[in-house]
Scaffold this motif. Sequence first.
Motif, short mmCIF file in Angstrom:
data_model
loop_
_atom_site.label_atom_id
_atom_site.label_comp_id
_atom_site.label_asym_id
_atom_site.label_seq_id
_atom_site.Cartn_x
_atom_site.Cartn_y
_atom_site.Cartn_z
N ASP A 28 0.83 -1.22 0.00
CA ASP A 28 0.00 0.00 0.00
C ASP A 28 0.86 1.27 0.00
N LYS A 29 2.17 1.09 -0.12
CA LYS A 29 3.05 2.27 -0.18
C LYS A 29 3.64 2.39 -1.59
N ALA A 30 4.25 3.54 -1.87
CA ALA A 30 4.92 3.75 -3.15
C ALA A 30 6.08 2.77 -3.27
N PRO A 31 6.45 2.32 -4.44
CA PRO A 31 5.92 2.74 -5.75
C PRO A 31 4.65 2.00 -6.19
N ILE A 32 4.24 0.94 -5.48
CA ILE A 32 3.08 0.20 -5.97
C ILE A 32 1.80 0.91 -5.55
N GLY A 33 1.65 1.13 -4.24
CA GLY A 33 0.56 1.97 -3.75
C GLY A 33 -0.83 1.50 -4.09
N LEU A 34 -1.15 0.23 -3.80
CA LEU A 34 -2.52 -0.23 -4.01
C LEU A 34 -3.43 0.34 -2.92
N THR A 35 -4.68 0.58 -3.26
CA THR A 35 -5.64 1.07 -2.28
C THR A 35 -6.24 -0.11 -1.52
N GLN A 36 -7.00 0.19 -0.47
CA GLN A 36 -7.67 -0.86 0.30
C GLN A 36 -8.56 -1.71 -0.61
N THR B 179 21.14 9.66 -8.86
CA THR B 179 20.86 8.50 -8.03
C THR B 179 19.78 8.82 -6.99
N PHE B 180 19.69 10.10 -6.60
CA PHE B 180 18.60 10.48 -5.69
C PHE B 180 17.26 10.25 -6.38
N MET B 181 17.20 10.59 -7.66
CA MET B 181 15.95 10.40 -8.39
C MET B 181 15.60 8.92 -8.52
N MET B 182 16.62 8.07 -8.58
CA MET B 182 16.35 6.63 -8.72
C MET B 182 16.03 5.98 -7.38
N ALA B 183 16.78 6.34 -6.35
CA ALA B 183 16.63 5.69 -5.05
C ALA B 183 16.83 6.75 -3.98
N PRO B 184 15.76 7.52 -3.71
CA PRO B 184 15.92 8.66 -2.80
C PRO B 184 16.30 8.20 -1.39
N TYR C 257 19.72 5.57 -20.94
CA TYR C 257 18.26 5.55 -21.07
C TYR C 257 17.66 4.49 -20.15
N VAL C 258 18.27 3.30 -20.11
CA VAL C 258 17.76 2.26 -19.22
C VAL C 258 17.84 2.73 -17.77
N ARG C 259 18.98 3.29 -17.41
CA ARG C 259 19.16 3.74 -16.03
C ARG C 259 18.07 4.75 -15.65
N SER C 260 17.79 5.64 -16.57
CA SER C 260 16.81 6.67 -16.27
C SER C 260 15.38 6.11 -16.29
N SER C 261 15.14 5.14 -17.16
CA SER C 261 13.78 4.65 -17.35
C SER C 261 13.31 3.71 -16.25
N VAL C 262 14.22 3.13 -15.50
CA VAL C 262 13.76 2.20 -14.47
C VAL C 262 12.90 2.92 -13.43
N ARG C 263 12.93 4.25 -13.43
CA ARG C 263 12.06 4.99 -12.51
C ARG C 263 10.61 4.91 -12.95
N THR C 264 10.36 4.40 -14.15
CA THR C 264 9.02 4.33 -14.75
C THR C 264 8.28 5.66 -14.62
N HIS C 265 7.13 5.68 -13.95
CA HIS C 265 6.33 6.92 -13.97
C HIS C 265 6.61 7.78 -12.74
N TRP C 266 7.85 7.85 -12.34
CA TRP C 266 8.22 8.67 -11.19
C TRP C 266 9.33 9.64 -11.59
N HIS C 267 9.21 10.89 -11.11
CA HIS C 267 10.36 11.80 -11.23
C HIS C 267 11.40 11.38 -10.21
N VAL C 268 10.95 11.29 -8.96
CA VAL C 268 11.80 10.77 -7.89
C VAL C 268 11.10 9.52 -7.40
#
Lengths: 304, 630, 57
Positions: free
Chosen positions: A154-162, B234-239, B558-569
């Motif tokens: 339920d936490k990031a990065p997955i973050g599923l809801t209840q 690296t902060f953006m990948m693993a804060p 590109y791979v290194r940056s993309s593993v963050r998927t839909h996250w900035h951080v």
Amino acid sequence: MTTNTNSQSQSLQDEDLLKQGKIPVIFKVLSFAVLMVFVFTGIANLLPQVEGQAPKDIKVDLGALTMETYIAMGETLFSGKGTCTLCHNNLGRAPDILALNMEETAVERLSVEDYKGDAKNSEQYFLESMVDPSKYVVPGYGKAGEPSPMPTIDKAPIGLTQIEMGAIIAFLQAKDGGEPTVDLPTDAPAVEETVATTEPPKPAANAEEVLLKNGCTACHAVLDSPSTIGPNLKDIGARSSREEIRESIINPAAVIAEGFPPIMPANFADKMMVKELEMVVDFLVASEDSTQTDAPKETEMKGE
Amino acid sequence: MLPNNSLVTAHFVSSIEEQSPSQSGVILHRSMQFMLALIIILSALMLVPDYAWSSDSAVATEAVAEELTDNKPAPVMGPRDYRQIGSMSSRSFVWVIAQLHLFLAAFVLAVPLFVTVIEWIGVKTGDQRYDDMAHEFMKVSMTAYSLTALFGGTLAFSLFLLYPTFMGYMMEVFGNQVMVYALLFFLESGVLYVYYYSWYALRYGNKKYVHLTLGVLLNGVGTTLLFVANAWATFMMAPSGVDDAGVVTGGIWDIMRGPLWNPVNLHRFVANIAFGGAIVGAYAGYKMLSARTMEQRAHYDWMGYTSNFIAVLAFLPLPFAGYWLMAEIYAYSQQMGITAMGGILAWLFIVQAVLIGTILLAANYYLWNGMSRCEGSGRYTWLIKFIAVTLVVSFLIWVTPHTLILSAQEIATLGGSHHPLLGPFGIMPAKNIAVNLMLIGTFLSFQLYRRSDKVITVPWANFGNALMVAIYLVAIANVIFLGVYYGYFTNTVYKVGSSVAQVISTLIVIVSGVVIDTMMFKGAKTLPVKWGQISNRGVYALFALPIAFTWLMALMGYVRSSVRTHWHVYTVMKDNSVDNFIPNIGHAGNMMTVATISFLALVLFIFWVASLGDTKQAKPVSVPAQNPAQ
Amino acid sequence: MPNEPCQKCVSQKERKMNNLKNWVLSFVIAIAVFYTMDHAIMSMQGLPLKVDMTPAQ
């Protein structure tokens, strides 16, 4: 590649080596470089072109939710947004949930001495393992003294809801024929997240279409295919149970039929929609006799 | 050509002969020691126990906690937090600018590293040519330096323009650290200019050591710059140093010292050297092809050989640095690791295999062609065809994809989504065999090259040779056996376990090869090396290498940056822009090509400017004074 | 190799024998090293070497 240069041809060779040719060096080198870059680009463009979409918010009408669709939603979440199948597969990274009877397994786990969690039944156990995975780490997984490698769901990065976790619990309970004990969500949050795929997919109309779309006939003797690369599916219903058939599609490596290579792709469950999967399973369960004809064309088959 | 041309060549050849006995050996040893030392230092840095910082960071944490009790969580991004230039995709724009900045920065940081080493070799051996070569390398990197700064500035502006909220948050997290970066940049510029322009002023005696110290200082500052900037990525990948909501909870050390910081530091540091070596190798190759005299050609042949040597030497430990990085990514988040290696990005590793294969083939091809410089190479040429066949077959196995997404029609034609015959080559054990055989083959080429100018005189030469042959044969058999037996006949755990033994087999070959050769070369007679005696075709390997490196760098970045998927951080700040999806491989490949070709154009400009400095316009002859009869 | 020490005092046969000894010794050493390494690496990972040719499950 002449390497035995004798000293007589030496000066002649020097001249050859220094010869500049008609095309300027810069042009030759540049063409070579650009050509190489285009070869790499070409390879990248030849590979399967798939986009990875971020999960999007989709409204789910809670009023119209039935237990059946709730279970189906759980199954989609299990391999989609929940990303459970990344680890819970047959590669040994985490317990192979799809292969195990989870209802029975949960009861077993709750009864072992090492279990220090607070769950009293399977529903609570499933929830606990999602929100507090380190409460109980199954022997053989993770490292002693360290928290569970499983992320908190339920936490990031997955973050599923209840509600989403409830759907997954319902799926886990129902997948081996059990009765889900979770309550259907009814109240409050009208906005619900589920996984969005690249395009809104259209389910196939019938089992035949699914079988053809996924190329099952390439290896299996099914419909009018006589292929013997994989096991004959025309009488599969007589040999295997509904659960075994479903399992073999979702996780082909779990049981490899004797005498066949373990080459069936493991991603059909991801490619098929839940509805499609069930259509195929229904169809195969009904295929009980290899001599009987499911389709008229099938009679003139095989020389096995 | 005039007859005196061969005289010049003969002279040059003999002048090299005098110094050449252990020339490549010296470079090998010095640079190997240097690299090894750096790797050890970096690994040690990683192992520095937490308490080394903890007193500092504990104080800092408290101070920060008091100071910034009103810390804000990471903002939730909405459409207003993103801007665009016209209808251009912001991601694409930043992608290309950042990539160009990174290419140039990698080059500019790497060149002084090996220049200082080469300069030091020059001092130790007393060979003037090393010093001249080091200076010429430096000259090439000077123009690149200002271009790096220009692209860095452009990148910063475009980030602040296009992603203002995100950059606001990054500034809040990193705070004054960015000014430290700016300060270091001033320092780097100062030391760089002094280092380059004082080259001839501080050339001999004790002054040379002052100059060398400047070189060490320059590299110290440069490497620190790299590490400081890596912390942002690296902060953006693993804060670290922030809580789940992105509120800053730790001091700057906690933020910088995330789990991926040191692995990325090491990987980038080593890769930069390989990259820089490859680029100056291309410079030498180009100069060599356009040389008008045999003397020039010989000089640039030698320079190209040295650069290539640096590039390949730095390239070989990269898989291990990459392995460490990947292991840390898995330790940080299994999900992130699997996204990279088994998820949507996994296809990119097919492209990676093509690129690494190209690099290995080019490096081998260059070595084989270069053997024609030595008369003693005739002894080994019969082996080359076997190495070539092994490399090509292994390469093909390596790039055989595992699963292909095919249409039903194609599957039916093929008889399954795995080809009945080729299918078994697509899986990991086959690829492990292939990679290890390629590495062993490359090392064999390298060893043959080193032996081709030597006549071994130690009394146990026969035994040494037999042992070397036995090690090669048993290692190859072992690699194949482990791969076939454990890969195809047992379960996954054995499959993974045996791949470790395969890699160790390869390492045993390399280590024992270096050790046995070093011992056998004692008192060996050296045959003349005729620099410049390499076919022009062979020189093209010097261009293939940097092109493949550049593209590979773009790909892996590109791979290194993309593993963050839909996250900035990752886990802290979601990417809600229109570009928050992972593009398909074709699109990514096109972006990499745009960046690579732009970089190619910049490199040409850099080379041109470097050669412009040597061009002197002839003084106009005062014509009217004397008018010779015609 | 042209630089064999004391070429004259060693007969053709002896040289052949010496060569054979070299090769045998070399292979024995190499096989021993790699076999030990395989054992060490596999057992370090808790995977004893076993030659059991039953196909994977």
